[in-house]
Design an enzyme around this catalytic site. Structure first.
Site, mmCIF file in Angstrom:
data_model
loop_
_atom_site.group_PDB
_atom_site.id
_atom_site.type_symbol
_atom_site.label_atom_id
_atom_site.label_comp_id
_atom_site.label_asym_id
_atom_site.label_seq_id
_atom_site.Cartn_x
_atom_site.Cartn_y
_atom_site.Cartn_z
ATOM 1 N N ASP A 40 -5.639 -110.158 -1.989
ATOM 2 C CA ASP A 40 -5.068 -108.566 -1.616
ATOM 3 C C ASP A 40 -6.481 -107.780 -0.661
ATOM 4 O OD1 ASP A 40 -3.930 -106.553 -3.250
ATOM 5 O OD2 ASP A 40 -5.953 -105.449 -2.759
ATOM 6 N N PHE B 149 1.029 -109.261 11.590
ATOM 7 C CA PHE B 149 1.846 -108.087 11.292
ATOM 8 C C PHE B 149 0.689 -107.145 10.888
ATOM 9 C CE2 PHE B 149 -0.383 -108.517 7.177
ATOM 10 C CZ PHE B 149 -1.375 -109.808 6.807
ATOM 11 N N ASP C 136 -2.497 -105.757 13.253
ATOM 12 C CA ASP C 136 -2.677 -106.213 13.903
ATOM 13 C C ASP C 136 -2.726 -105.591 15.918
ATOM 14 O OD1 ASP C 136 -3.362 -108.848 12.182
ATOM 15 O OD2 ASP C 136 -2.033 -109.116 12.598
ATOM 16 N N HIS D 256 -10.587 -112.437 8.396
ATOM 17 C CA HIS D 256 -10.760 -112.311 6.735
ATOM 18 C C HIS D 256 -9.590 -113.407 6.242
ATOM 19 C CE1 HIS D 256 -6.731 -109.746 8.244
ATOM 20 N NE2 HIS D 256 -7.253 -109.273 6.679
ATOM 21 N N ARG D 257 -8.808 -113.546 6.464
ATOM 22 C CA ARG D 257 -7.699 -114.607 5.424
ATOM 23 C C ARG D 257 -8.623 -115.710 5.389
ATOM 24 N NH1 ARG D 257 -3.382 -112.025 6.178
ATOM 25 N NH2 ARG D 257 -3.814 -110.588 4.322
#
Ligand code: IMP
Length: 196
Positions: free
Chosen positions: A68, A149, A152, A179-180
């Site tokens: 999330d 996406f 961005d 971050h991911r």
């Protein structure tokens, strides 16, 4: 180890599978059916757990990996934050979210922002691991780029000196600072720790 990705977001799936591709001991499974999980304005971690638990009911023998995430803008009291996916309305397009955010920042000079990702792994025994990653940068005044996406095209990360947006970067460049990526690095360490 079979890990089911608790998301139908194609771009997230691409990013997560690319970042985890170095782990030969895991087998990532992409769900074929869709699941409608209302997110609301709970916290990132609650939303991630909600997604993971819903998929775990369908795949009780699998580890479930949920993400999330959201964008927080300093000058807007951290909005859109946990409701980033629904900022301009539940069925709004990415472009409408971007337009609303650029409008909200008209004449605002402090454009500091960060992306946040929570990665949560739920085991078949319902044990929870989670990690958080951040990517700091600034909201640009104009959008640029056609990769990535979501927000961005208006997010310029600090690592590229505010010269390029995440949508200007190659997937490899984004996946080395995002971050991911940072949250998934925590997960990789954990998987090593539990000897997967
Ligand atoms: P959720 O994690 O499905 O709740 O969605 C979070 C929302 O935040 C997405 O729909 C995007 O609008 C935004 N978002 C999350 N991660 C990214 C990213 O890496 N790039 C751009 N937008 C993102």
């Amino acid at each position: 180890m079979n890990i089911l990705l608790a998301t139908q977001n194609k771009r997230k799936i691409e990013e997560i599978t690319a970042i985890l591709s170095s782990l030969s001991s895991i087998n990532i499974i992409i769900p074929s059916q869709s699941l409608d999980i209302p997110e609301g304005d709970r916290s990132y971690i609650e939303n991630a757990l909600l997604k993971a638990k819903a998929w775990s009911k369908l795949y009780p023998d699998h580890y479930i990996l949920a993400d999330d995430s959201g964008l927080e803008v300093f000058a807007l009291d951290n909005a859109p934050g946990v409701i980033s996916a629904e900022y301009a309305g539940k069925n709004a397009t990415h472009q409408e979210h971007i337009d609303k955010l650029l409008l909200a920042l008209t004449d605002i000079t402090n454009r500091s922002a960060l992306f946040i990702s929570y990665i949560l792994l739920l085991s078949p025994q319902q044990e929870i691991f989670f990690s958080r990653g951040e990517c700091y940068g600034n909201i640009t005044t104009k959008q640029s780029g056609n990769k990535g996406f979501g927000y961005d095209p208006i997010f310029a990360p600090l690592q590229f000196n505010n010269q390029q947006t995440l949508a200007d970067l190659t997937p490899e460049q984004k996946n080395s600072i995002s971050h991911r990526y940072k949250a998934l690095t925590g997960l990789k360490d954990y998987l090593q720790y539990i000897k997967v």
